[in-house]
Design an enzyme around this catalytic site. Structure first.
Site, PDB file in Angstrom:
ATOM      1  N   ARG A   1      21.709   1.267   7.588  1.00 57.19           N
ATOM      2  CA  ARG A   1      22.673   0.817   8.595  1.00 57.19           C
ATOM      3  C   ARG A   1      21.994   0.302   9.865  1.00 57.19           C
ATOM      4  NH1 ARG A   1      25.762   6.370   8.844  1.00 57.19           N
ATOM      5  NH2 ARG A   1      23.549   6.836   8.963  1.00 57.19           N
TER       6      ARG A   1
ATOM      7  N   GLU B   1       4.045  26.121  -1.438  1.00 56.75           N
ATOM      8  CA  GLU B   1       3.720  25.154  -0.379  1.00 56.75           C
ATOM      9  C   GLU B   1       3.297  25.901   0.869  1.00 56.75           C
ATOM     10  OE1 GLU B   1       6.315  21.502  -0.273  1.00 56.75           O
ATOM     11  OE2 GLU B   1       7.783  23.008  -0.840  1.00 56.75           O
TER      12      GLU B   1
ATOM     13  N   ASP C   1      16.715  23.424  -4.036  1.00 58.50           N
ATOM     14  CA  ASP C   1      15.755  22.375  -3.700  1.00 58.50           C
ATOM     15  C   ASP C   1      14.654  22.249  -4.753  1.00 58.50           C
ATOM     16  OD1 ASP C   1      14.678  20.434  -1.808  1.00 58.50           O
ATOM     17  OD2 ASP C   1      13.084  21.874  -1.403  1.00 58.50           O
TER      18      ASP C   1
ATOM     19  N   HIS D   1      12.917  20.816 -10.315  1.00 60.65           N
ATOM     20  CA  HIS D   1      11.495  20.731 -10.670  1.00 60.65           C
ATOM     21  C   HIS D   1      11.022  21.892 -11.560  1.00 60.65           C
ATOM     22  CE1 HIS D   1      11.619  17.645  -7.727  1.00 60.65           C
ATOM     23  NE2 HIS D   1      11.438  18.390  -6.677  1.00 60.65           N
TER      24      HIS D   1
ATOM     25  N   LYS E   1      -1.234  25.812  -0.989  1.00 59.19           N
ATOM     26  CA  LYS E   1      -0.477  24.750  -1.655  1.00 59.19           C
ATOM     27  C   LYS E   1      -0.989  24.712  -3.090  1.00 59.19           C
ATOM     28  CE  LYS E   1       1.622  20.831  -2.628  1.00 59.19           C
ATOM     29  NZ  LYS E   1       3.051  20.789  -2.906  1.00 59.19           N
TER      30      LYS E   1
HETATM   31  N1  LIG Z   1      12.468  13.170   1.972  1.00 51.07           N
HETATM   32  C1  LIG Z   1      11.988  13.757   0.883  1.00 51.07           C
HETATM   33  O1  LIG Z   1      10.827  14.207   0.807  1.00 51.07           O
HETATM   34  C2  LIG Z   1      12.846  13.882  -0.326  1.00 51.07           C
HETATM   35  C3  LIG Z   1      14.139  13.381  -0.338  1.00 51.07           C
HETATM   36  N2  LIG Z   1      14.891  13.478  -1.465  1.00 51.07           N
HETATM   37  C4  LIG Z   1      16.250  12.930  -1.499  1.00 51.07           C
HETATM   38  O2  LIG Z   1      16.220  11.559  -1.158  1.00 51.07           O
HETATM   39  C5  LIG Z   1      17.390  11.198  -0.440  1.00 51.07           C
HETATM   40  C6  LIG Z   1      16.979  10.626   0.910  1.00 51.07           C
HETATM   41  O3  LIG Z   1      16.255  11.592   1.613  1.00 51.07           O
HETATM   42  P1  LIG Z   1      15.575  11.306   3.022  1.00 51.07           P
HETATM   43  O4  LIG Z   1      14.871  10.004   3.015  1.00 51.07           O
HETATM   44  O5  LIG Z   1      14.826  12.527   3.373  1.00 51.07           O
HETATM   45  O6  LIG Z   1      16.853  11.190   3.959  1.00 51.07           O
HETATM   46  P2  LIG Z   1      16.964  10.554   5.412  1.00 51.07           P
HETATM   47  O7  LIG Z   1      18.094  11.252   6.088  1.00 51.07           O
HETATM   48  O8  LIG Z   1      15.650  10.509   6.087  1.00 51.07           O
HETATM   49  O9  LIG Z   1      17.401   9.049   5.107  1.00 51.07           O
HETATM   50  C7  LIG Z   1      18.694   8.676   4.704  1.00 51.07           C
HETATM   51  C8  LIG Z   1      18.764   7.160   4.696  1.00 51.07           C
HETATM   52  O10 LIG Z   1      20.054   6.733   4.311  1.00 51.07           O
HETATM   53  C9  LIG Z   1      20.467   5.672   5.185  1.00 51.07           C
HETATM   54  N3  LIG Z   1      21.928   5.644   5.177  1.00 51.07           N
HETATM   55  C10 LIG Z   1      22.774   6.655   5.496  1.00 51.07           C
HETATM   56  N4  LIG Z   1      24.049   6.253   5.342  1.00 51.07           N
HETATM   57  C11 LIG Z   1      24.005   4.975   4.903  1.00 51.07           C
HETATM   58  C12 LIG Z   1      24.993   4.029   4.573  1.00 51.07           C
HETATM   59  N5  LIG Z   1      26.286   4.315   4.660  1.00 51.07           N
HETATM   60  N6  LIG Z   1      24.605   2.804   4.150  1.00 51.07           N
HETATM   61  C13 LIG Z   1      23.295   2.487   4.080  1.00 51.07           C
HETATM   62  N7  LIG Z   1      22.310   3.356   4.368  1.00 51.07           N
HETATM   63  C14 LIG Z   1      22.659   4.573   4.790  1.00 51.07           C
HETATM   64  C15 LIG Z   1      19.836   6.063   6.514  1.00 51.07           C
HETATM   65  O11 LIG Z   1      19.599   4.999   7.367  1.00 51.07           O
HETATM   66  P3  LIG Z   1      20.539   4.553   8.582  1.00 51.07           P
HETATM   67  O12 LIG Z   1      20.847   5.758   9.387  1.00 51.07           O
HETATM   68  O13 LIG Z   1      19.709   3.508   9.265  1.00 51.07           O
HETATM   69  O14 LIG Z   1      21.693   3.987   7.891  1.00 51.07           O
HETATM   70  C16 LIG Z   1      18.459   6.509   6.017  1.00 51.07           C
HETATM   71  O15 LIG Z   1      17.661   5.365   5.781  1.00 51.07           O
HETATM   72  C17 LIG Z   1      18.228  12.470  -0.342  1.00 51.07           C
HETATM   73  O16 LIG Z   1      19.095  12.522  -1.439  1.00 51.07           O
HETATM   74  C18 LIG Z   1      17.177  13.573  -0.480  1.00 51.07           C
HETATM   75  O17 LIG Z   1      17.721  14.767  -0.959  1.00 51.07           O
HETATM   76  C19 LIG Z   1      14.401  14.044  -2.618  1.00 51.07           C
HETATM   77  C20 LIG Z   1      13.128  14.557  -2.668  1.00 51.07           C
HETATM   78  C21 LIG Z   1      12.255  14.561  -1.520  1.00 51.07           C
HETATM   79  O1  LIG Z   2      11.555  17.754  -4.045  1.00 45.87           O
HETATM   80  C1  LIG Z   2      10.900  18.395  -3.252  1.00 45.87           C
HETATM   81  O2  LIG Z   2       9.585  18.565  -3.482  1.00 45.87           O
HETATM   82  C2  LIG Z   2       8.691  18.873  -2.417  1.00 45.87           C
HETATM   83  C3  LIG Z   2       7.413  19.409  -3.070  1.00 45.87           C
HETATM   84  O3  LIG Z   2       6.852  18.398  -3.852  1.00 45.87           O
HETATM   85  P1  LIG Z   2       5.300  18.403  -4.193  1.00 45.87           P
HETATM   86  O4  LIG Z   2       5.129  17.202  -5.036  1.00 45.87           O
HETATM   87  O5  LIG Z   2       4.569  18.336  -2.873  1.00 45.87           O
HETATM   88  O6  LIG Z   2       5.015  19.689  -4.893  1.00 45.87           O
HETATM   89  C4  LIG Z   2       9.267  19.883  -1.462  1.00 45.87           C
HETATM   90  O7  LIG Z   2       8.442  19.979  -0.311  1.00 45.87           O
HETATM   91  C5  LIG Z   2      10.647  19.457  -1.019  1.00 45.87           C
HETATM   92  O8  LIG Z   2      11.225  20.471  -0.218  1.00 45.87           O
HETATM   93  C6  LIG Z   2      11.536  19.194  -2.220  1.00 45.87           C
HETATM   94  O9  LIG Z   2      12.759  18.605  -1.775  1.00 45.87           O
END
Ligand SMILES: NC(=O)C1=CN([C@@H]2O[C@H](COP(=O)(O)OP(=O)(O)OC[C@H]3O[C@@H](n4cnc5c(N)ncnc54)[C@H](OP(=O)(O)O)[C@@H]3O)[C@@H](O)[C@H]2O)C=CC1
Ligand SMILES: O=C1O[C@H](COP(=O)(O)O)[C@@H](O)[C@H](O)[C@H]1O
EC number: 1.1.1.49
Length: 490
Positions: free
Chosen positions: A50, A217, A236, A241, A346
């Protein structure tokens, strides 16, 4: 000369393009594969969120992220610039009625190209996002959609998400990612077991006393506190996993490496997990939360402080589970799963502890041998075996270690599991992605644990950061006469 792994031109559209996952994992993984020449300059990576950025402003953010998270590839300025030229940015609220989709539609002007939508947003948006894609006629017959975990927070919500996405994509076009399946060490379990018939002969309760699966971790919750506090370690890490790793360890040989043959075998394991009653949860599941402590010589704060809140949280940052698999192969072998934040090290590893000798003939007997599959940080295998102590005087036996590290054995090309999985999604190979019935079978097993906790049947036990979890974690194994890996003498 054509590169052996190269793939056809594709459009890869990331929703959630300004988020943590995209910046830290997805785009760095793509840059590394581009640097390795797995794909060409005719690919397009279209990033959607967004926030209002021009494409150039967004590329500058990506450049900084790549320097931090893919530093080696990013140092090659020519490759980096070519890669950034593939990256487009579209500012769009994808779930708001009346949003202007024309920017994205303009990019997606060739229905013949491979098209992959990657949903890196909150899972609550997956179904509305797919509906919006359909409304804007952006789903071609060869389009795939990749869903990040978690798929729901319960059986019911998982089914809702699966139904919602399934209205617009057939199951074979839905790629549910679990990055643990992209890890080299996890995939190597297949080779280890099914390409080494001698080892597979040991792979059952006959020879294996117990199995430990650990994903520990040292980091805390970092910036993901709001998400994590709603989720906790069980949702989580365990629901996805750890259960997937357990499936890889415990499943029978699939008929082939085709996606559904693998998934059918994994599903059988999930369905064979002994269901948890409240009483079993009380005795077989430990939940903990870290307090302040020290890791690597540094003081680290408690979970509540990491969250930045004064009030206490009831969310677990550690789980240990003892379970069994109801099958002829494994019926007599406990499986221990554990995961947690701010632990002593880790490490992601699997330990298969061999049974002791039935009739020991040596006066001193070391602990029974074991096979250790190290998945992270340094992938490898160790086999602990009893050997004759070569020092003088008497016939003594002690344990020795056969060690194989991937680093010494191979040239490792994949640095992060997302590299492999993103390209598998582009190539249309779903073998390392999760099928709907697997997700739902996992939730079916997890839910009784969550329900028990909801009724406060298990205490939330504190553990100091830098330890291996609550003290009761040791007792969980002690009652089977077993020790966690870090407590074993060689
Ligand atoms: N971060 C991680 O290490 C991990 C994340 N995940 C999963 O990945 C997904 C994303 O996680 P993460 O990156 O941490 O989340 P963030 O909150 O950092 O990012 C969410 C993103 O979604 C965008 N967004 C939100 N609403 C909208 C919308 N209506 N239209 C378009 N874009 C939108 C936001 O951007 P903006 O506000 O600019 O719209 C932002 O880019 C989640 O499901 C999470 O559980 C899974 C494993 C690990
Ligand atoms: O999906 C997730 O994985 C990471 C751990 O991943 P790893 O590859 O570093 O073992 C974890 O930190 C996170 O909370 C979880 O959402």
């Amino acid at each position: 000369m054509a590169h052996i792994n190269q793939i056809d031109p594709f459009d890869f559209i990331i929703f959630g393009a300004t988020g943590d996952l995209t910046m830290r994992k997805l785009l760095p993984a793509f840059l590394r594969r581009f640097h390795a020449q797995d794909f060409q300059e005719d690919a397009r990576i279209i990033c959607v969120a967004r926030s209002a950025h021009s494409p150039d402003q967004y590329r500058e953010q990506v450049r900084n992220a790549l320097s931090e998270f893919a530093p080696t590839a990013a140092r090659d300025a020519e490759t980096l610039n070519k890669f950034l030229a593939l990256v487009q940015y579209v500012s769009l609220d994808a779930t708001k009625e009346g949003s202007d989709w024309s920017g994205l539609e303009e990019h997606l002007n060739d229905p013949q190209r491979t098209r992959v939508f990657y949903l890196a947003t909150s899972p609550a948006l997956y179904a509305p996002l797919c509906a919006a894609l359909a409304d804007h006629s952006l789903i071609t017959p060869i389009t795939r959609v990749v869903l990040e975990k978690p798929i729901g927070v319960s059986m019911e919500t998982a089914a809702e998400i699966n139904d919602g996405v399934g209205r617009f994509f057939p199951e074979e076009s839905i790629y549910r990612i679990d990055h643990y399946l992209g890890k080299e060490g996890v995939q190597n379990i297949l080779a280890l077991r099914f390409a080494n018939p001698a080892l597979e002969k040991l792979w059952s309760s006959d020879a294996i006393a117990h199995v430990q699966i650990t994903a520990a971790e040292t980091v805390g919750v970092g910036k993901r506190g709001p998400y994590y506090d709603e989720s906790g370690a069980l949702r989580d890490m365990v629901q996805n996993h750890l259960l997937q790793v357990l499936c890889m360890v415990a499943m029978d040989a699939p008929a082939s490496l085709q996606a559904d043959d693998l998934r059918n075998e994994k599903l059988k394991v999930l369905n064979a997990l002994r269901p948890m009653t409240p009483d079993m949860v009380r005795h077989n599941v430990i939940r903990g939360q870290y307090t302040a402590g020290r890791i690597d010589g540094q003081d680290v704060p408690s979970y509540a402080e990491d969250l930045g809140q004064d009030r206490a949280s009831n969310t677990e940052t550690f789980v240990a589970i003892r379970t069994k698999i109801r099958s002829a192969r494994w019926g007599n072998t406990p499986f221990y799963l554990r995961t947690g934040k701010r632990l002593a090290a880790k490490t992601t590893e699997i330990v298969l502890q061999f049974r002791p000798q039935m009739w020991p003939i040596f006066t001193n007997t070391p602990s029974p041998g074991r096979l250790v599959i190290r998945i992270a940080p340094d992938e490898g295998l160790s086999l602990v075996l009893a050997t004759k102590d070569p020092s003088a005087g008497g016939f003594r036996v002690r344990n020795g270690v056969l060690d194989m590290s991937y680093e010494n054995q191979f040239t490792i090309e994949y640095h992060d599991s997302y590299e492999r999985l993103l390209l598998d999604a582009v190539r249309g190979n779903p073998a390392l992605f999760i099928r709907r019935d697997e997700v739902e079978a996992s939730w079916r097993w997890i839910e009784p644990i969550l329900n028990s906790w909801r009724h406060a049947l298990s205490p939330l036990e504190p553990y100091p950061a830098g330890s291996w979890g609550p003290a009761s974690t040791r007792a969980l194994l002690a009652r089977d006469g077993a020790l966690w890996h870090e407590d074993m003498l060689t």
